[in-house]
Design an enzyme around this catalytic site. Structure first.
Site, mmCIF file in Angstrom:
data_model
loop_
_atom_site.group_PDB
_atom_site.id
_atom_site.type_symbol
_atom_site.label_atom_id
_atom_site.label_comp_id
_atom_site.label_asym_id
_atom_site.label_seq_id
_atom_site.Cartn_x
_atom_site.Cartn_y
_atom_site.Cartn_z
ATOM 1 N N GLY A 46 -1.934 -6.345 4.999
ATOM 2 C CA GLY A 46 -3.170 -5.773 4.464
ATOM 3 C C GLY A 46 -3.006 -5.458 2.987
ATOM 4 O O GLY A 46 -1.878 -5.452 2.467
ATOM 5 N N GLN A 51 -4.708 -0.688 -4.569
ATOM 6 C CA GLN A 51 -3.312 -1.066 -4.843
ATOM 7 C C GLN A 51 -3.197 -2.064 -5.997
ATOM 8 O O GLN A 51 -2.121 -2.241 -6.548
ATOM 9 C CB GLN A 51 -2.675 -1.661 -3.581
ATOM 10 C CG GLN A 51 -2.506 -0.635 -2.466
ATOM 11 C CD GLN A 51 -1.995 -1.288 -1.201
ATOM 12 O OE1 GLN A 51 -2.770 -1.847 -0.424
ATOM 13 N NE2 GLN A 51 -0.699 -1.241 -0.994
ATOM 14 N N CYS A 92 4.385 -0.120 3.408
ATOM 15 C CA CYS A 92 3.329 -0.219 2.392
ATOM 16 C C CYS A 92 3.853 -1.043 1.222
ATOM 17 O O CYS A 92 4.966 -0.812 0.751
ATOM 18 C CB CYS A 92 2.941 1.186 1.918
ATOM 19 S SG CYS A 92 1.608 1.186 0.702
ATOM 20 N N LEU A 93 3.040 -1.982 0.775
ATOM 21 C CA LEU A 93 3.453 -2.827 -0.353
ATOM 22 C C LEU A 93 3.595 -2.001 -1.633
ATOM 23 O O LEU A 93 4.281 -2.427 -2.561
ATOM 24 C CB LEU A 93 2.436 -3.960 -0.559
ATOM 25 C CG LEU A 93 2.303 -4.933 0.630
ATOM 26 C CD1 LEU A 93 1.176 -5.922 0.376
ATOM 27 C CD2 LEU A 93 3.620 -5.666 0.897
ATOM 28 N N HIS A 134 -4.745 2.573 7.677
ATOM 29 C CA HIS A 134 -3.843 2.640 6.509
ATOM 30 C C HIS A 134 -4.577 2.196 5.234
ATOM 31 O O HIS A 134 -4.496 2.862 4.198
ATOM 32 C CB HIS A 134 -2.622 1.742 6.793
ATOM 33 C CG HIS A 134 -1.638 1.621 5.678
ATOM 34 N ND1 HIS A 134 -0.360 2.159 5.732
ATOM 35 C CD2 HIS A 134 -1.724 1.008 4.468
ATOM 36 C CE1 HIS A 134 0.274 1.878 4.612
ATOM 37 N NE2 HIS A 134 -0.520 1.175 3.828
ATOM 38 N N GLU A 135 -5.293 1.078 5.323
ATOM 39 C CA GLU A 135 -5.989 0.555 4.132
ATOM 40 C C GLU A 135 -7.157 1.454 3.730
ATOM 41 O O GLU A 135 -7.420 1.642 2.534
ATOM 42 C CB GLU A 135 -6.491 -0.884 4.378
ATOM 43 C CG GLU A 135 -5.428 -1.904 4.761
ATOM 44 C CD GLU A 135 -4.235 -1.938 3.841
ATOM 45 O OE1 GLU A 135 -4.364 -1.551 2.659
ATOM 46 O OE2 GLU A 135 -3.139 -2.317 4.301
ATOM 47 N N HIS A 138 -5.963 4.179 1.635
ATOM 48 C CA HIS A 138 -5.769 3.788 0.221
ATOM 49 C C HIS A 138 -7.065 3.955 -0.562
ATOM 50 O O HIS A 138 -7.055 4.414 -1.707
ATOM 51 C CB HIS A 138 -5.325 2.321 0.118
ATOM 52 C CG HIS A 138 -3.847 2.101 0.282
ATOM 53 N ND1 HIS A 138 -2.906 2.719 -0.501
ATOM 54 C CD2 HIS A 138 -3.153 1.302 1.130
ATOM 55 C CE1 HIS A 138 -1.686 2.318 -0.150
ATOM 56 N NE2 HIS A 138 -1.810 1.455 0.844
HETATM 57 O O1 K1U Z 1 -1.351 -1.506 2.498
HETATM 58 C C1 K1U Z 1 -0.313 -2.106 2.381
HETATM 59 O O2 K1U Z 1 0.482 -1.794 1.514
HETATM 60 C C2 K1U Z 1 0.038 -3.255 3.299
HETATM 61 C C3 K1U Z 1 0.866 -2.817 4.481
HETATM 62 C C4 K1U Z 1 -0.050 -2.650 5.675
HETATM 63 C C5 K1U Z 1 0.510 -1.967 6.875
HETATM 64 C C6 K1U Z 1 1.704 -2.300 7.456
HETATM 65 C C7 K1U Z 1 2.154 -1.648 8.577
HETATM 66 C C8 K1U Z 1 1.390 -0.682 9.157
HETATM 67 C C9 K1U Z 1 0.191 -0.329 8.570
HETATM 68 C C10 K1U Z 1 -0.253 -0.975 7.437
HETATM 69 C C11 K1U Z 1 1.910 -3.892 4.747
HETATM 70 O O3 K1U Z 1 1.599 -5.013 4.970
HETATM 71 S S1 K1U Z 1 3.555 -3.413 4.703
HETATM 72 C C12 K1U Z 1 4.496 -4.865 5.044
HETATM 73 C C13 K1U Z 1 4.369 -5.432 6.399
HETATM 74 O O4 K1U Z 1 4.044 -6.589 6.505
HETATM 75 C C14 K1U Z 1 4.598 -4.685 7.654
HETATM 76 C C15 K1U Z 1 5.371 -3.540 7.709
HETATM 77 C C16 K1U Z 1 5.547 -2.856 8.902
HETATM 78 C C17 K1U Z 1 4.975 -3.324 10.068
HETATM 79 C C18 K1U Z 1 4.199 -4.488 10.028
HETATM 80 C C19 K1U Z 1 4.048 -5.161 8.830
HETATM 81 ZN ZN ZN Z 2 -0.264 0.576 1.843
#
Ligand code: K1U
Ligand code: ZN
Length: 169
Positions: A46, A51, A92-93, A134-135, A138
């Protein structure tokens, strides 16, 4: 299509509350394609416009295994959430390398516009529901580490600032 730089915690710009999109026009469509390219390149599931330092209510998501089911949510609103909640591991990225548990509703229903400006209603559960919550945080200027204890949060802040100092050397 352009790769956009992703803001890193604790950048104060991540605290900005996003404004509603007035019209889904060519500018927003370009933003959406750039955000999708950026999300796929960063291997995220996401990305919120906040971001990439754009403070408008735009989210892109793809939780599919094949990474071929992009979901675009413009002006998203949660219209229903389950009473049941769960602790889920999140990343989170904007906080690279940090993963921790956050309690989220198991399921949410969301109304939004898509990239053509059409209204959509999404019924989400499991990872998609977690990612949407989560998004949407943000867009309200909230990063997931705000749910952690002050001790954990301060350790993460210190680690991120050290990393950023090292990277800028
Ligand atoms: O918002 C962001 O920074 C993106 C984030 C989204 C997210 C991941 C996990 C749970 C809730 C929201 C990411 O994509 S982090 C990287 C990722 O691919 C990931 C990390 C943990 C679990 C699953 C995916
Ligand atoms: Zn995030």
């Amino acid at each position: 299509m352009a790769l956009l730089p992703i803001l890193c915690y604790p950048d104060p710009k991540l605290l900005t509350v996003a404004k509603s999109v007035g019209a889904v026009d060519a500018r927003i469509q370009t933003l959406v394609s750039d955000m999708l390219v950026t999300m796929y390149e960063a291997k995220g599931i996401g990305l919120a416009a906040t971001q990439v330092d754009v403070h408008e209510r735009v989210i892109v998501i793809d939780t599919s295994e094949e990474r071929d089911q992009p979901l675009v949510l413009i002006n998203p609103e949660i219209v229903w959430k389950s009473e049941a909640t769960h602790l889920n591991e999140e990343g989170c990225l904007s906080v690279p390398g940090i993963y921790d548990g956050v309690v989220r509703h198991d399921a949410v229903h969301v109304s939004a516009l898509d990239e053509t400006g059409a209204s959509r209603r999404i019924e989400a559960e499991e990872l998609l529901a977690v990612c949407i919550q989560h998004e949407m945080d943000h867009l309200l200027g909230k990063v997931f580490v705000e749910y952690l204890s002050p001790l954990k949060r301060n350790r993460i802040k210190t680690k991120m600032m050290k990393l950023q100092r090292e990277e800028s050397r």
